[in-house]
Design an enzyme around this catalytic site. Sequence first.
Site, PDB file in Angstrom:
ATOM      1  CB  CYS A   1       0.831   1.704  -2.247  1.00  0.00           C
ATOM      2  SG  CYS A   1      -0.593   0.841  -2.762  1.00  0.00           S
TER       3      CYS A   1
ATOM      4  CG  HIS B   1       0.548  -0.343   2.469  1.00  0.00           C
ATOM      5  ND1 HIS B   1       0.311   0.999   2.167  1.00  0.00           N
ATOM      6  CD2 HIS B   1      -0.340  -0.945   1.499  1.00  0.00           C
ATOM      7  CE1 HIS B   1      -0.594   1.167   1.213  1.00  0.00           C
ATOM      8  NE2 HIS B   1      -0.938  -0.045   0.557  1.00  0.00           N
TER       9      HIS B   1
ATOM     10  CD  GLU C   1       2.118   2.295   4.947  1.00  0.00           C
ATOM     11  OE1 GLU C   1       3.039   2.035   4.599  1.00  0.00           O
ATOM     12  OE2 GLU C   1       1.076   2.385   4.439  1.00  0.00           O
TER      13      GLU C   1
END
Length: 215
Positions: A88, A195, A197
């Site tokens: 990001c 993202h 994650e």
Amino acid sequence: MRVAVVDYGSGNLQSVMQAIRASARDAGLSHEAILTSNAGDVAGADYVVLPGVGAYADCAAGIRGLPEMAETLNRRVIEDGRPFLGICVGMQLMASRGLEDGDTPGFGWLRGDVCAITPAPDGDRDRKIPHMGWNSLTFRQDHPVFAGCDDGMAVYFLHSFAFEGETDAILAETDYGGPVVAAIGRDNMVGLQFHPEKSQNTGQRIMTNWLSWKP
């Protein structure tokens, strides 16, 4: 292998740490992930992750506020060639400059600016900013970090700005009222606007590929 995740006051750090640990464990990799704001830890790391949530200028100031951190990142990534992952705003900082909240220099590892995204309307409705939610990837280049990923795989985005710059560094795009850069990279560096994650199985595959990558 030691993975340094740089803590410079940005959010979402624990999610990134958990994703790295889970990806390494499930792939049978003996990587140790540490969360650190100490430049010495980054200098000794085998892999370096720069996450980022928030505004470009604030994130750049956060890094430059840590003693020796910016210099150490430059040395470890550019001179030593260690595998680097920006997430990001961590990815956006790879660019020459960001235009969010003024004109802020980045690391300049890739030539380009980070500019506000201006999507075309969806029929009669304006598209929302920030661009938030799941969108599919279209890959522009083959890259080991995306091994096993196909066009159309969806990942999670949360951003209002995106990279605009040298086209040969663009690894993937998404469509949000027009093309938006989703991943960039060169040599030992990869940056993801989305993202991983938060991108479930696709994100874990990408993280595992990056942890296994030996550029």
